[in-house]
Write an enzyme that holds these catalytic residues in place. Sequence first.
Site, PDB file in Angstrom:
ATOM      1  N   GLU A   8       0.981  -1.164   0.061  1.00  0.00           N
ATOM      2  CA  GLU A   8       0.102   0.126  -0.336  1.00  0.00           C
ATOM      3  C   GLU A   8       0.859   1.083   0.015  1.00  0.00           C
ATOM      4  O   GLU A   8       1.642   1.373   0.718  1.00  0.00           O
ATOM      5  CB  GLU A   8      -0.895   0.011   1.498  1.00  0.00           C
ATOM      6  CG  GLU A   8      -1.938   1.134   1.369  1.00  0.00           C
ATOM      7  CD  GLU A   8      -2.636   1.225   2.601  1.00  0.00           C
ATOM      8  OE1 GLU A   8      -2.391   0.316   3.549  1.00  0.00           O
ATOM      9  OE2 GLU A   8      -3.355   2.198   2.649  1.00  0.00           O
ATOM     10  N   HIS A  12      13.327  -2.837   5.208  1.00  0.00           N
ATOM     11  CA  HIS A  12      12.938  -2.933   3.805  1.00  0.00           C
ATOM     12  C   HIS A  12      11.945  -3.923   3.465  1.00  0.00           C
ATOM     13  O   HIS A  12      11.363  -4.528   4.381  1.00  0.00           O
ATOM     14  CB  HIS A  12      14.243  -3.384   3.368  1.00  0.00           C
ATOM     15  CG  HIS A  12      14.735  -4.688   3.898  1.00  0.00           C
ATOM     16  ND1 HIS A  12      15.578  -5.006   4.898  1.00  0.00           N
ATOM     17  CD2 HIS A  12      14.043  -6.141   3.490  1.00  0.00           C
ATOM     18  CE1 HIS A  12      15.901  -6.257   5.109  1.00  0.00           C
ATOM     19  NE2 HIS A  12      14.955  -6.872   4.271  1.00  0.00           N
TER      20      HIS A  12
END
Lengths: 163, 163
Positions: free
Chosen positions: B76, B104
């Site tokens: 998202e 990450h």
Amino acid sequence: MSTDPSKYVFNHTMIRVKDPKVSIKFYVDVLGMKLITKSEMEAGKFTLYFLAYVDKVPESEEEKRKLCFSMPGVLELTHNWGTENDADFAYANGNKEPGRGFGHIAVLVDDIQKACERFEQLSVKFIKRLQDGSMKHIAFIADPDDYWVEIIENPSIVGRAPI
Amino acid sequence: MSTDPSKYVFNHTMIRVKDPKVSIKFYVDVLGMKLITKSEMEAGKFTLYFLAYVDKVPESEEEKRKLCFSMPGVLELTHNWGTENDADFAYANGNKEPGRGFGHIAVLVDDIQKACERFEQLSVKFIKRLQDGSMKHIAFIADPDDYWVEIIENPSIVGRAPI
């Protein structure tokens, strides 16, 4: 150059945690993930923990690693040794300055009302309860490092879209 | 209270992006994801973009949303309107102070040598090339906001564990 990016897999998301014992308890006991494997990196003095929603954790280390690095939806927790002993140490959760960027991870649950009642009984910290704000169909809880976890009801079960 | 946390799904990871056009181009053209749907939030002046690795994006908005909120491995991207016009604006990527926390996301590729050659040809910024450091089997690239993306070869294809 015959690599096909459309076949890539979004495998994992990594966040750093202050105390892995506390974080793993949260992700396993509260959120229902399973700890699949870990990698201790002696040289760098850190340990990586890999968690995911799986029915069963394979028995062999080889199979655990194959699973961790082939499926989507893996959560990697990085623990830099010693942070758990520093009372003042805290990571940024990404939702306030300085350090705004990362937002949250999101978990789909089977019944959001019951899931939130259970979180309350487990004394989980809420960022946003179902009744708060205008979006009554989602909640946000906080993990032990204050990273936000969005709670959404799985529309594949209830047959509706949550947003 | 009959909610079963082991059946939950790690659905998505949210990161804020400065310029969605640039970010979506990166995640679609470079990393091969598909943009499934978006939600414009007029009141809050932000737009949410949902991307994932899927063979086909459903046609109806209802099916797109059902897919987005039932599968694991969704990314998202949140765009707070206007940030793309502020030359000095930048989000924290989580990997340096202030703001260290998030690390990450990681993508499994079919052939890491070829994938990295392709990233080079596309002028992608590398944080760590395959030959850098001691871990020769992984690379890190940067997305347009400088969030790190780990590149790992999928062991379900090559039959070995990457770490």
